[in-house]
Design a protein around this motif. Structure first.
Motif, PDB file in Angstrom:
ATOM      1  N   ILE A  19     -25.858  21.273 -13.515  1.00 59.76           N
ATOM      2  CA  ILE A  19     -24.909  20.186 -13.702  1.00 59.76           C
ATOM      3  C   ILE A  19     -25.312  19.031 -12.797  1.00 59.76           C
ATOM      4  O   ILE A  19     -25.501  19.217 -11.600  1.00 59.76           O
ATOM      5  CB  ILE A  19     -23.485  20.670 -13.367  1.00 59.76           C
ATOM      6  N   LYS A  20     -25.427  17.844 -13.368  1.00 61.19           N
ATOM      7  CA  LYS A  20     -25.871  16.694 -12.597  1.00 61.19           C
ATOM      8  C   LYS A  20     -24.852  15.561 -12.591  1.00 61.19           C
ATOM      9  O   LYS A  20     -25.127  14.494 -12.060  1.00 61.19           O
ATOM     10  CB  LYS A  20     -27.204  16.196 -13.128  1.00 61.19           C
ATOM     11  N   LYS A  21     -23.673  15.772 -13.183  1.00 64.44           N
ATOM     12  CA  LYS A  21     -22.633  14.742 -13.208  1.00 64.44           C
ATOM     13  C   LYS A  21     -21.270  15.376 -12.965  1.00 64.44           C
ATOM     14  O   LYS A  21     -21.078  16.563 -13.195  1.00 64.44           O
ATOM     15  CB  LYS A  21     -22.603  14.027 -14.562  1.00 64.44           C
ATOM     16  N   VAL A  22     -20.334  14.566 -12.534  1.00 62.06           N
ATOM     17  CA  VAL A  22     -18.964  15.019 -12.350  1.00 62.06           C
ATOM     18  C   VAL A  22     -18.368  15.277 -13.727  1.00 62.06           C
ATOM     19  O   VAL A  22     -18.617  14.524 -14.664  1.00 62.06           O
ATOM     20  CB  VAL A  22     -18.150  13.932 -11.599  1.00 62.06           C
ATOM     21  N   GLY A  23     -17.597  16.364 -13.860  1.00 64.83           N
ATOM     22  CA  GLY A  23     -16.962  16.655 -15.140  1.00 64.83           C
ATOM     23  C   GLY A  23     -16.645  18.127 -15.306  1.00 64.83           C
ATOM     24  O   GLY A  23     -16.740  18.918 -14.366  1.00 64.83           O
ATOM     25  N   ASP A  24     -16.261  18.495 -16.532  1.00 68.48           N
ATOM     26  CA  ASP A  24     -15.900  19.873 -16.860  1.00 68.48           C
ATOM     27  C   ASP A  24     -17.039  20.524 -17.640  1.00 68.48           C
ATOM     28  O   ASP A  24     -17.576  19.938 -18.584  1.00 68.48           O
ATOM     29  CB  ASP A  24     -14.631  19.910 -17.707  1.00 68.48           C
ATOM     30  N   TYR A  25     -17.367  21.764 -17.259  1.00 69.54           N
ATOM     31  CA  TYR A  25     -18.475  22.494 -17.866  1.00 69.54           C
ATOM     32  C   TYR A  25     -18.076  23.951 -18.058  1.00 69.54           C
ATOM     33  O   TYR A  25     -17.032  24.391 -17.572  1.00 69.54           O
ATOM     34  CB  TYR A  25     -19.729  22.411 -16.982  1.00 69.54           C
ATOM     35  N   ILE A  26     -18.935  24.715 -18.737  1.00 67.61           N
ATOM     36  CA  ILE A  26     -18.696  26.144 -18.974  1.00 67.61           C
ATOM     37  C   ILE A  26     -19.889  26.939 -18.443  1.00 67.61           C
ATOM     38  O   ILE A  26     -21.037  26.615 -18.728  1.00 67.61           O
ATOM     39  CB  ILE A  26     -18.535  26.436 -20.484  1.00 67.61           C
ATOM     40  N   ALA A  27     -19.595  27.992 -17.675  1.00 60.89           N
ATOM     41  CA  ALA A  27     -20.613  28.938 -17.222  1.00 60.89           C
ATOM     42  C   ALA A  27     -20.343  30.261 -17.941  1.00 60.89           C
ATOM     43  O   ALA A  27     -19.208  30.718 -17.990  1.00 60.89           O
ATOM     44  CB  ALA A  27     -20.542  29.126 -15.713  1.00 60.89           C
TER      45      ALA A  27
END
Length: 180
Positions: free
Chosen positions: A119-127
């Motif tokens: 992840i290289k930006k602020v935000g919402d992600y899924i692992a």
């Protein structure tokens, strides 16, 4: 080339799966490392017999994986990272940081079973966490700026060069060296 896997390999398959791989990958990496064997008819018969005998062990492993998955099913991670004014992180947030955040919450999970892109930006992600080939859990990961104050100084930094620009352009500062 057909290979019977001797251990889980993320992105390829799980233990005791029969997978097709390129010949060089099988001959030069999987077989010498002990991660797989050639899927000959004799090896397939041995695999079938071993799976039949180990069916109860596999069921127990799946049950243990389901318990671990149930424990982190409702977990949502918030990871703080140093962020630039544009919202881009310095470095990246990856599997190691997700595993570390889960460990702080009391869940000991190996980073090797976590699948995600850096992840290289602020935000919402899924692992995605692969406990077993049939037990997969998605964990939401939110990346935020380190210490909520990071955004306010970023605006001040943008204004600072504008305020200094007229000071640099002033004529008296340029005249002082010429008078001497």
């Amino acid at each position: 080339m057909e290979i019977i896997l001797k251990e889980d390999i993320i992105g390829l398959g799980f233990k005791n799966d029969i997978v097709n791989v390129k010949s060089g990958y099988g001959r030069n990496y999987l077989i010498p490392q002990g991660k797989g064997v050639i899927a000959s008819p004799a090896a397939k018969k041995v695999l079938a017999e071993n799976l039949r005998q180990q069916a109860h062990k596999l069921a127990a492993q799946k049950a243990a994986a389901e318990q671990r998955a149930e424990a982190i099913k409702d977990v949502a991670l918030v990871i703080e990272a140093k962020v630039s004014a544009t919202g881009v992180t310095y470095g990246s947030v990856g599997k190691a940081q997700v595993a570390e955040a889960l460990q702080k919450l009391g869940h000991d999970i190996d980073r090797k079973i976590i699948i995600m892109k850096d992840i290289k930006k602020v935000g919402d992600y899924i692992a995605t966490v692969n406990f077993h080939k049939e037990v997969i859990v998605e964990v939401p990961v939110k990346v935020v700026a380190e210490g909520g104050e990071a955004e306010a100084p970023a605006e001040v930094v943008e204004e600072a060069p504008v305020a200094e620009a007229p000071v640099v352009e002033e004529a008296p500062a340029a005249e002082a060296p010429t008078e001497e």
